[in-house]
Design a protein around this motif. Structure first.
Motif, PDB file in Angstrom:
ATOM      1  N   GLY A  79       0.776  -1.222   0.000  1.00  0.00           N
ATOM      2  CA  GLY A  79       0.000   0.000   0.000  1.00  0.00           C
ATOM      3  C   GLY A  79       0.813   1.280   0.000  1.00  0.00           C
ATOM      4  O   GLY A  79       2.025   1.300  -0.247  1.00  0.00           O
ATOM      5  N   PHE A  80       0.092   2.356   0.328  1.00  0.00           N
ATOM      6  CA  PHE A  80       0.690   3.684   0.309  1.00  0.00           C
ATOM      7  C   PHE A  80       1.813   3.807   1.333  1.00  0.00           C
ATOM      8  O   PHE A  80       2.871   4.394   1.049  1.00  0.00           O
ATOM      9  CB  PHE A  80      -0.384   4.736   0.574  1.00  0.00           C
ATOM     10  N   VAL A  81       1.577   3.270   2.553  1.00  0.00           N
ATOM     11  CA  VAL A  81       2.597   3.375   3.599  1.00  0.00           C
ATOM     12  C   VAL A  81       3.881   2.693   3.158  1.00  0.00           C
ATOM     13  O   VAL A  81       4.985   3.233   3.320  1.00  0.00           O
ATOM     14  CB  VAL A  81       2.090   2.767   4.922  1.00  0.00           C
ATOM     15  N   GLY A  82       3.760   1.504   2.581  1.00  0.00           N
ATOM     16  CA  GLY A  82       4.941   0.798   2.105  1.00  0.00           C
ATOM     17  C   GLY A  82       5.682   1.572   1.033  1.00  0.00           C
ATOM     18  O   GLY A  82       6.920   1.659   1.039  1.00  0.00           O
ATOM     19  N   ALA A  83       4.925   2.142   0.101  1.00  0.00           N
ATOM     20  CA  ALA A  83       5.543   2.942  -0.961  1.00  0.00           C
ATOM     21  C   ALA A  83       6.254   4.154  -0.386  1.00  0.00           C
ATOM     22  O   ALA A  83       7.357   4.513  -0.817  1.00  0.00           O
ATOM     23  CB  ALA A  83       4.480   3.373  -1.971  1.00  0.00           C
TER      24      ALA A  83
END
Length: 268
Positions: A79-83
């Motif tokens: 998701g966004f956090v990982g990116a």
């Protein structure tokens, strides 16, 4: 202080995070002159709130030297956090696996590339009852001695008033002040070019933690305990007390049983 290239993801994270931080907390930031303008270095920071990584990152972002934090590997996966974690160059920590040391190798590589790596040497929120820094893990000392880079001790206070450790709801009013004091580099030269034994790493870590604590004493205007809180020793003492209590209860049960058997014998 000249700004180095920060990159898209860090600037994007700043756009998202800075406005609420500015609204929620006032700032008393000191010691920015101690943040190196060039070259790789480590900041060693105390940890007393789940909010303080964001508040501290705001402080260091404003110095122009963005930090690369060590963070749990699970945050990097989806998701966004990982990116965002990958895009901002944070360093994954794989706990209890064959890759556990890869975080330290990545931290060393980052320092040698001229980056800043931010360590929370306590590795978790402080367990000290009065929120003083507790004993630290040796990772920051290991990287510092391997690279001989500057180690900047940083103390912070105030995010813990907004969101105390393990609290579920923030205390928004009155508006809190986030205090940061970055000190001069810790002198670790006496540990250089020596075998990095557990004892040497422990001693170097104690020097780093003492420097952080000294900065926090200035912020708080009071003295820290002479002996830092040691969660490992607390756990050992708790296990010892449990064993003693278990033995005491066992002896009591045996005494009651013996007395019952004696009374039963007299009755016959």
């Amino acid at each position: 202080m000249p700004r180095r290239r920060i990159g898209f993801w860090y600037r994007f994270a700043a756009v998202l995070c800075k406005p609420p931080l500015v609204v929620l907390i006032k700032r008393d930031w000191r010691g920015m002159e101690n943040i190196p303008a060039e070259g790789g270095f480590i900041t060693a920071v105390n940890h007393n709130s789940h909010v303080d990584p964001f508040a501290y990152a705001h402080f260091q972002y404003n110095t122009g030297r963005v930090p690369r934090f060590l963070a749990k590997s699970g945050l990097f996966k989806k998701g966004f956090v990982g990116a965002a974690m990958r895009g901002t160059g944070q360093i994954p920590v794989y706990r209890e696996s064959t890759d556990a040391l890869s975080a330290y190798r990545a931290a060393i590589d980052a320092v040698e590339r001229g980056e800043c790596v931010a360590f929370y040497p306590e590795a978790t929120l402080t367990r000290d009852p009065d929120l003083w820094p507790m004993t630290g893990k040796t990772g920051a000392a290991r990287v510092a001695l391997q690279t001989k880079c500057p180690v900047i001790p940083v103390a912070q206070w105030g995010a813990n008033l907004l969101l105390p450790p393990y609290a579920k709801k923030p205390d928004l009013l009155p508006r809190k002040t986030h205090h940061v004091l970055a000190g001069p580099p810790v002198d670790l030269s006496r540990f250089y070019d020596k075998e990095m034994t557990p004892d040497l790493l422990k001693e170097a870590t104690e020097v780093i933690m003492a420097a952080i604590t000294a900065q926090l004493e200035v912020i708080r205007g009071e003295k820290a305990p002479t002996t830092p809180f040691d969660p490992r020793q607390v756990r050992i003492e708790q296990r010892r007390r449990t064993r003693v209590q278990g033995k005491t209860e066992q002896h009591a049960e045996q005494h009651v049983q013996q007395k019952a058997e004696q009374e039963e014998g007299h009755g016959k």
